[in-house]
Design an enzyme around this catalytic site. Structure first.
Site: not given
Ligand code: PEP
Ligand code: MG
Length: 754
Positions: A362, A603, A626-627, A674
């Site tokens: 993050h 995800e 991301n996840d 996203c």
């Molecule tokens: C993701 O996991 O891609 C996502 C957008 O959520 P975060 O990065 O907040 O886990």
């Molecule tokens: Mg995520």
């Protein structure tokens, strides 16, 4: 042996500099192994030699002078093979060379082990015996284990430039530390270290301008800890054994001891600010106890460290300490949280460097939101020594230059100018429609919420918010935010974007986002109690949030709700029921709320394979790459050790994306991306080829992605995607996409300069 090993490593980790660390190792090892000589050589790669850096047994004058060419001698053999060499009589070995200026007599027993990090040999640790001696298995594994643990400390020192200075006083070599790119771009600035209040070891050095005030501050903090300890002692259950209660007397004595008080005050008198003077005293004294053979006394080191932390907390409670941020601040930390980032005045922040984390942490996402270059996972960075250092961030290659030479500074100043020119070209995209060369409109949305980044020109640029992370208001308080507090917060966002859609994601704590007042301590937090798993077990938290969202939407009508971390279909059923319940309750309370569109994030791999069942239940799909990458590749997105393996261009991720989008299309549900991949200009053609309906990204990426989008037609993007899907590894995909962008004259988006 294990204890000795532990003691040596502890001592090395807290040694003030490399030379002392090395000296400590050789004397302790010689003692432990009972041999005649222990030496450490460090490898000077540029000159292909091993340089004698410390020795107990060889002549002191030879330290720093004796250089053994890598192609010769037994030490060179250890370097070449990157393996231990154990010889009962080294003189019989064909590679044996006797070096006269070390004061070597005829040594026979030889054991050398390489010090390796990231597959690279940094040096060699050697023990020797005059007589014939075959070092036994325990001794070999002892040296081997020690060598493996030393690499970190040595790289640390190398980072501060000490190694080169020690080797030859040569300042012509440039030092850079390697990490992973967290955000592209170049930054030239000054290091400001941020640290968590409880982490004494991370306190940076800092010169004080008012020595007397600093001494008073320290004395007051000690006094307050003394009072605190007395309170604790008084509140102790009287049934507790006397020894336990007496522990507090011992602690108070220790607190007011000459060593702790006066040694710290002396350091302050020399100009150090109180927290760092305290750190040095605590580390020195803890080390003395840690070195003791007696287990009880060794435990006292923990008490000393605890006292240190308590005093530090008191020092930090002082409102008088204010951070001074230089004009070009590069924020450096072991880990950097949203709050720490938010503390820096935005106009002064030019870059971010974190020892922990990777490109999808993050902190990196935040850096992209603010639009500053970032490097993550600089594991060997001596964080405490980075305060006020001149730094350069090369966010394209993930390099951090410490105290760079003028020539490097000039080169990067030139690149910075080129970047500014590129930014002007990117700026030309502002206000243009986000559509492809063949007229396909792909709305670009904003990811926001981690930091208060409303306003600014990018707010006008985005066609809505595709991901609003709702964790921040929960993270900055010492309790759960109330329904009204949440409602006000969401309302502000909905209002600011009306009539554009705003997708609020329900709370996704756990993983790397923890709440101090709701601690979740787990071995595998990313596989544990996270996101909607918590929501389902604590419906009261979830219901409050949903009620706040629905009320915030009154009078606006642009709210959409998104559910993170969905793994099972029945989770969606239960959450939809809860949302319905919140809605119905509000209606009963005579609040005319309406049901917003509801979507799920894909995800987790299991969700990829249940797309049809999930899509049937909701209004839209959003892919969290991301996840998804973390779980598909089994790589912790925050762990710098495996950051090399984390790659959202991995073919497995691309094939998963294809499957998700195809299913969503078949079910007639809009699908967006996203995760960070959506904001990577390199991947824009892939997104376009896949046929995603919208993209949501950090503010800093909007114009860049739009530029790529406008340069390609969807027909061409489909062809390119088909080729990319045939690649067998992420590197091939990357190279292919780089070529594609280069051919379109868009290479400046990927690397510094033109
Ligand atoms: C993701 O996991 O891609 C996502 C957008 O959520 P975060 O990065 O907040 O886990
Ligand atoms: Mg995520």
């Amino acid at each position: 042996m294990l204890e000795t090993l532990h003691n040596i490593v502890q001592a090395v980790n807290t040694a003030p500099d490399l030379q002392q660390a090395l000296h400590l190792i050789v004397t302790r090892v010689k003692q432990a192994i009972q041999c005649n000589v222990c030496s450490i050589y460090l490898t000077d790669d540029d000159n292909r030699a091993n340089v004698l850096m410390a020795s107990d047994g060889l002549r002191a004058e030879s330290i720093g002078k004796v250089r053994l060419p890598i192609g010769r001698g037994l030490v060179g053999l250890v370097t070449e093979r990157a393996e231990s060499v154990n010889l009962a009589d080294a003189s019989l070995h064909p590679r044996y060379v006797r070096i006269s200026d070390t004061g070597e007599t005829h040594y026979r027993g030889f054991l050398g082990a390489p010090i390796i990090q990231n597959r690279r040999v940094l040096g060699v640790i050697v023990v020797r015996q005059q007589e014939t001696r075959e070092f036994n298995e325990t001794e070999v594994t002892f040296i081997f284990t020690l060598a493996a643990q030393l690499a970190g400390a040595i790289t640390y020192a190398r980072a501060s430039g000490e190694l080169e200075k020690l080797i030859q006083g040569n300042h012509s070599i440039n030092h850079f530390l390697n990490g992973r790119s967290g955000n592209t771009g170049v930054a030239i600035g000054q290091g400001v270290v941020t640290y968590r209040s409880s982490n004494l070891d991370a306190v940076p050095d800092h010169q004080t301008s008012d020595i007397d005030a600093e001494c008073d501050r320290f004395r007051l903090a000690v006094e307050q800890v003394s009072i605190e300890l007395r309170h604790l002692q008084e509140n102790l259950d009287p049934r507790l054994p006397v020894e336990d209660r007496a522990l507090f007397d011992a602690l108070i004595l220790m607190l007011n001891s000459d060593t702790l008080l006066n040694h710290t005050l002396e350091r302050i008198q020399q100009g150090q600010w109180a927290p760092a003077a305290l750190r040095q005293t605590i580390q020195t004294h803890a080390r003395i106890f840690e070195d003791m053979e007696d287990a009880y006394l060794r435990e006292r080191a923990t008490d000393i460290r605890d006292l240190g932390r308590r005093i530090l907390t008191q020092l930090q409670n002082e409102p008088s300490i204010r951070m001074d941020y230089p004009e070009h601040t590069i924020l450096v930390g072991d880990e950097i949280s949203a709050i720490q980032l938010a503390e820096v005045p935005q106009e002064k922040l030019v870059g971010v460097v974190s020892a922990q984390g990777s490109s999808s942490s993050h902190a990196a996402i935040l850096a992209r939101a603010i639009g500053v270059p970032a490097i993550m996972g600089v594991t060997n960075m001596p964080v405490g020594r980075m305060q006020n250092r001149a730094l350069i961030i090369d966010g394209y290659r993930g390099r951090l230059y410490v105290e760079p030479l003028p020539s490097v500074r000039e080169e990067y100043a030139r690149l910075l100018n080129q970047e500014r020119a590129l930014s002007a070209e990117v700026e030309a995209m502002r206000g243009l429609s986000a559509e492809t060369a063949d007229g396909v409109h792909i709305p670009l949305y904003l990811n926001t919420g981690l930091i208060n980044e409303t306003g600014g020109p990018n707010q006008a640029e985005a066609e809505g918010i595709g991901l609003y992370r709702t964790e921040l208001p929960f993270m900055i308080r010492d309790r759960f935010p109330s329904e009204t507090e949440q409602m006000m917060n969401y309302k502000r966002v909905l209002e600011a974007f009306e009539p554009r859609p705003v997708i609020l994601r329900t709370l996704d704590i756990g993983g790397d986002k923890s709440l101090s007042y709701f601690p979740v301590n787990e071995q595998n937090p990313f596989l544990g109690w996270r996101g909607i798993r918590i929501s389902l077990q604590h419906p009261e938290i979830f219901l409050t949030q949903i009620r706040a969202m629905l009320q915030a939407d009154l009078g606006h009508g642009n709210l959409q709700i998104m559910l993170p971390m969905i793994t099972h279909v029945n989770e969606v059923d239960e959450l939809l029921e809860l949302i319905q319940r919140a809605h119905d309750e509000l209606l009963e309370e005579k609040l005319p709320v309406t049901m917003p569109p509801i979507g799920v994030m894909i995800e987790v791999p299991s969700a990829v394979y249940q797309m049809a069942a999930l899509a049937r239940r909701v209004d839209f799909i959003s892919i969290g790459t991301n996840d998804l990458t973390q779980y598909l590749l089994a790589v912790d997105r925050n762990n710098p050790r495996v950051a090399d393996l984390y790659d959202d261009l991995h073919p497995a991720v691309l094939h998963a994306l294809k499957q998700i989008v195809d299913h969503a299309k078949a079910m007639n549900k809009p699908v967006s991306v996203c995760g960070e991949l959506a904001g990577n200009p390199l991947a824009t053609v892939l997104m376009l080829g896949l046929g995603v309906d919208s993209l949501s990204m950090s503010a800093g990426s909007l114009l860049r992605v739009k530029w790529v989008l406008r340069s390609f037609s969807q027909v061409r993007a489909r062809q390119l995607l088909a080729i990319a899907l045939q690649k067998e590894n992420a590197e091939q995909v990357r190279q292919f996409l780089e070529r594609v962008l280069d051919n379109m004259g868009l290479g400046g988006l990927l690397r510094p300069g033109k």
